[in-house]
Design a protein around this motif. Sequence first.
Motif, PDB file in Angstrom:
ATOM      1  N   GLU A  52      10.255  14.561  -7.431  1.00  0.00           N
ATOM      2  CA  GLU A  52      11.498  14.802  -6.686  1.00  0.00           C
ATOM      3  C   GLU A  52      11.494  16.181  -6.024  1.00  0.00           C
ATOM      4  OE1 GLU A  52      12.469  15.514 -11.112  1.00  0.00           O
ATOM      5  OE2 GLU A  52      11.392  14.005  -9.951  1.00  0.00           O
ATOM      6  N   ASP A  53      10.756  17.135  -6.586  1.00  0.00           N
ATOM      7  CA  ASP A  53      10.625  18.448  -5.951  1.00  0.00           C
ATOM      8  C   ASP A  53       9.879  18.322  -4.627  1.00  0.00           C
ATOM      9  OD1 ASP A  53      11.879  19.583  -8.173  1.00  0.00           O
ATOM     10  OD2 ASP A  53       9.977  20.079  -9.150  1.00  0.00           O
ATOM     11  N   HIS A  54       8.854  17.469  -4.596  1.00  0.00           N
ATOM     12  CA  HIS A  54       8.109  17.244  -3.352  1.00  0.00           C
ATOM     13  C   HIS A  54       9.042  16.715  -2.270  1.00  0.00           C
ATOM     14  CE1 HIS A  54       3.661  17.309  -4.629  1.00  0.00           C
ATOM     15  NE2 HIS A  54       4.367  17.916  -5.562  1.00  0.00           N
ATOM     16  N   ASP A  55       9.930  15.782  -2.653  1.00  0.00           N
ATOM     17  CA  ASP A  55      10.872  15.218  -1.680  1.00  0.00           C
ATOM     18  C   ASP A  55      11.795  16.299  -1.116  1.00  0.00           C
ATOM     19  OD1 ASP A  55       9.780  12.726  -2.138  1.00  0.00           O
ATOM     20  OD2 ASP A  55      11.340  12.120  -3.556  1.00  0.00           O
ATOM     21  N   GLU A  56      12.277  17.182  -1.977  1.00  0.00           N
ATOM     22  CA  GLU A  56      13.163  18.253  -1.512  1.00  0.00           C
ATOM     23  C   GLU A  56      12.409  19.269  -0.659  1.00  0.00           C
ATOM     24  OE1 GLU A  56      16.184  19.833  -4.020  1.00  0.00           O
ATOM     25  OE2 GLU A  56      16.178  18.048  -5.293  1.00  0.00           O
ATOM     26  N   LEU A  57      11.167  19.554  -1.006  1.00  0.00           N
ATOM     27  CA  LEU A  57      10.365  20.467  -0.182  1.00  0.00           C
ATOM     28  C   LEU A  57      10.081  19.844   1.184  1.00  0.00           C
ATOM     29  CD1 LEU A  57       7.905  21.906  -2.819  1.00  0.00           C
ATOM     30  CD2 LEU A  57       9.568  23.204  -1.484  1.00  0.00           C
ATOM     31  N   ARG A  58       9.795  18.555   1.217  1.00  0.00           N
ATOM     32  CA  ARG A  58       9.586  17.865   2.503  1.00  0.00           C
ATOM     33  C   ARG A  58      10.842  17.975   3.366  1.00  0.00           C
ATOM     34  NH1 ARG A  58       5.651  14.468   3.606  1.00  0.00           N
ATOM     35  NH2 ARG A  58       7.015  13.108   4.800  1.00  0.00           N
ATOM     36  N   ALA A  59      12.009  17.771   2.761  1.00  0.00           N
ATOM     37  CA  ALA A  59      13.273  17.877   3.504  1.00  0.00           C
ATOM     38  C   ALA A  59      13.474  19.308   4.002  1.00  0.00           C
ATOM     39  CB  ALA A  59      14.439  17.442   2.629  1.00  0.00           C
ATOM     40  N   MET A  60      13.119  20.287   3.190  1.00  0.00           N
ATOM     41  CA  MET A  60      13.247  21.693   3.598  1.00  0.00           C
ATOM     42  C   MET A  60      12.353  21.985   4.796  1.00  0.00           C
ATOM     43  SD  MET A  60      11.496  24.961   3.260  1.00  0.00           S
ATOM     44  CE  MET A  60      10.287  24.564   2.056  1.00  0.00           C
ATOM     45  N   PHE A  61      11.099  21.509   4.743  1.00  0.00           N
ATOM     46  CA  PHE A  61      10.192  21.737   5.873  1.00  0.00           C
ATOM     47  C   PHE A  61      10.649  20.969   7.117  1.00  0.00           C
ATOM     48  CE2 PHE A  61       6.892  23.161   2.726  1.00  0.00           C
ATOM     49  CZ  PHE A  61       6.747  24.443   3.237  1.00  0.00           C
ATOM     50  N   ALA A  62      11.250  19.803   6.943  1.00  0.00           N
ATOM     51  CA  ALA A  62      11.789  19.043   8.079  1.00  0.00           C
ATOM     52  C   ALA A  62      12.925  19.825   8.741  1.00  0.00           C
ATOM     53  CB  ALA A  62      12.266  17.667   7.624  1.00  0.00           C
ATOM     54  N   ARG A  63      13.790  20.428   7.939  1.00  0.00           N
ATOM     55  CA  ARG A  63      14.877  21.262   8.497  1.00  0.00           C
ATOM     56  C   ARG A  63      14.300  22.492   9.197  1.00  0.00           C
ATOM     57  NH1 ARG A  63      17.017  19.838   3.515  1.00  0.00           N
ATOM     58  NH2 ARG A  63      16.592  21.902   2.643  1.00  0.00           N
ATOM     59  N   PHE A  64      13.247  23.065   8.637  1.00  0.00           N
ATOM     60  CA  PHE A  64      12.612  24.234   9.253  1.00  0.00           C
ATOM     61  C   PHE A  64      12.008  23.845  10.603  1.00  0.00           C
ATOM     62  CE2 PHE A  64       9.201  27.705   8.911  1.00  0.00           C
ATOM     63  CZ  PHE A  64      10.066  28.699   9.327  1.00  0.00           C
ATOM     64  N   CYS A  65      11.395  22.670  10.684  1.00  0.00           N
ATOM     65  CA  CYS A  65      10.867  22.170  11.961  1.00  0.00           C
ATOM     66  C   CYS A  65      11.990  22.051  12.989  1.00  0.00           C
ATOM     67  CB  CYS A  65      10.201  20.808  11.782  1.00  0.00           C
ATOM     68  SG  CYS A  65       8.581  20.843  11.042  1.00  0.00           S
ATOM     69  N   ALA A  66      13.117  21.485  12.572  1.00  0.00           N
ATOM     70  CA  ALA A  66      14.255  21.330  13.479  1.00  0.00           C
ATOM     71  C   ALA A  66      14.756  22.694  13.942  1.00  0.00           C
ATOM     72  CB  ALA A  66      15.372  20.552  12.789  1.00  0.00           C
ATOM     73  N   PHE A  67      14.844  23.641  13.029  1.00  0.00           N
ATOM     74  CA  PHE A  67      15.297  24.995  13.357  1.00  0.00           C
ATOM     75  C   PHE A  67      14.391  25.638  14.413  1.00  0.00           C
ATOM     76  CE2 PHE A  67      14.896  29.591  12.524  1.00  0.00           C
ATOM     77  CZ  PHE A  67      16.184  29.994  12.814  1.00  0.00           C
ATOM     78  N   LEU A  68      13.083  25.441  14.267  1.00  0.00           N
ATOM     79  CA  LEU A  68      12.119  26.029  15.202  1.00  0.00           C
ATOM     80  C   LEU A  68      11.953  25.216  16.480  1.00  0.00           C
ATOM     81  CD1 LEU A  68       9.333  27.079  12.680  1.00  0.00           C
ATOM     82  CD2 LEU A  68      10.965  28.577  13.824  1.00  0.00           C
ATOM     83  N   GLY A  69      12.429  23.980  16.475  1.00  0.00           N
ATOM     84  CA  GLY A  69      12.244  23.106  17.627  1.00  0.00           C
ATOM     85  C   GLY A  69      10.877  22.450  17.659  1.00  0.00           C
ATOM     86  N   ALA A  70      10.207  22.382  16.506  1.00  0.00           N
ATOM     87  CA  ALA A  70       8.882  21.764  16.422  1.00  0.00           C
ATOM     88  C   ALA A  70       9.009  20.241  16.385  1.00  0.00           C
ATOM     89  CB  ALA A  70       8.158  22.243  15.161  1.00  0.00           C
ATOM     90  N   ASP A  71       8.044  19.565  16.995  1.00  0.00           N
ATOM     91  CA  ASP A  71       8.020  18.106  16.983  1.00  0.00           C
ATOM     92  C   ASP A  71       7.580  17.559  15.631  1.00  0.00           C
ATOM     93  OD1 ASP A  71       8.797  17.956  19.650  1.00  0.00           O
ATOM     94  OD2 ASP A  71       6.727  18.002  20.362  1.00  0.00           O
ATOM     95  N   ARG A  72       6.743  18.333  14.928  1.00  0.00           N
ATOM     96  CA  ARG A  72       6.229  17.899  13.630  1.00  0.00           C
ATOM     97  C   ARG A  72       5.582  19.075  12.919  1.00  0.00           C
ATOM     98  NH1 ARG A  72       0.424  16.276  14.408  1.00  0.00           N
ATOM     99  NH2 ARG A  72       0.000  16.871  16.552  1.00  0.00           N
ATOM    100  N   MET A  73       5.212  18.847  11.666  1.00  0.00           N
ATOM    101  CA  MET A  73       4.484  19.858  10.901  1.00  0.00           C
ATOM    102  C   MET A  73       3.153  19.271  10.468  1.00  0.00           C
ATOM    103  SD  MET A  73       5.477  21.959   7.434  1.00  0.00           S
ATOM    104  CE  MET A  73       4.787  20.894   6.187  1.00  0.00           C
ATOM    105  N   ILE A  74       2.110  20.058  10.591  1.00  0.00           N
ATOM    106  CA  ILE A  74       0.803  19.664  10.081  1.00  0.00           C
ATOM    107  C   ILE A  74       0.347  20.728   9.096  1.00  0.00           C
ATOM    108  CG2 ILE A  74       0.177  18.338  12.130  1.00  0.00           C
ATOM    109  CD1 ILE A  74      -1.540  20.695  13.038  1.00  0.00           C
ATOM    110  N   THR A  75      -0.631  20.382   8.283  1.00  0.00           N
ATOM    111  CA  THR A  75      -1.148  21.330   7.300  1.00  0.00           C
ATOM    112  C   THR A  75      -2.553  21.752   7.679  1.00  0.00           C
ATOM    113  OG1 THR A  75      -1.891  19.485   5.928  1.00  0.00           O
ATOM    114  CG2 THR A  75       0.243  20.436   5.401  1.00  0.00           C
ATOM    115  N   ALA A  76      -2.869  22.997   7.387  1.00  0.00           N
ATOM    116  CA  ALA A  76      -4.203  23.526   7.663  1.00  0.00           C
ATOM    117  C   ALA A  76      -5.197  22.952   6.658  1.00  0.00           C
ATOM    118  CB  ALA A  76      -4.184  25.048   7.585  1.00  0.00           C
ATOM    119  N   PRO A  77      -6.441  22.773   7.063  1.00  0.00           N
ATOM    120  CA  PRO A  77      -7.454  22.249   6.141  1.00  0.00           C
ATOM    121  C   PRO A  77      -7.628  23.084   4.874  1.00  0.00           C
ATOM    122  CG  PRO A  77      -8.273  22.191   8.378  1.00  0.00           C
ATOM    123  CD  PRO A  77      -6.966  22.931   8.411  1.00  0.00           C
ATOM    124  N   ALA A  78      -7.337  24.371   4.943  1.00  0.00           N
ATOM    125  CA  ALA A  78      -7.505  25.244   3.775  1.00  0.00           C
ATOM    126  C   ALA A  78      -6.487  24.961   2.678  1.00  0.00           C
ATOM    127  CB  ALA A  78      -7.413  26.706   4.201  1.00  0.00           C
TER     128      ALA A  78
END
Length: 93
Positions: A52-78
Motif C-alpha cells: 500500500e505504500d507503493h500505491d501512495e508513492l505512485r500517487a505522490m509521483f503522479a501529483r508531482f508530474c501534474a504539478f510540473l506539467g510532465a506527460d509521464r514519469m520514467i525511471t533511470a536504469p540505475a
Amino acid sequence: TPAAKREFGYYVLPILYRGRLLGRCDPWMDRKRNVLILKGFWLEESTELKPEDHDELRAMFARFCAFLGADRMITAPALGREFRSAFKGIRPE
C-alpha cells in the motif's frame, strides 16, 4: 558538492510520509520530451515499504508530474529493479 563526493544525487528532495522522513528522491524534468525522470530513490535506514505504500508513492509521483506539467514519469536504469517496476507507467492525475 562535486559528483564524486555526493551521497545522493544533485537535486535531491525529501519524501515525507505520515509525519516522518521516508526517504529521498532525485527527480529531473526533461523539458524537451516533457518527461519526469526519476534518477534516484533512497529509503531511510530501517524503512520497509508495504504494497500500500507503493500505491501512495505512485500517487505522490503522479501529483508531482501534474504539478510540473510532465506527460509521464520514467525511471533511470540505475534505479533498482524493485523501484523501477513499482514506479513504472506513472502519469499525471
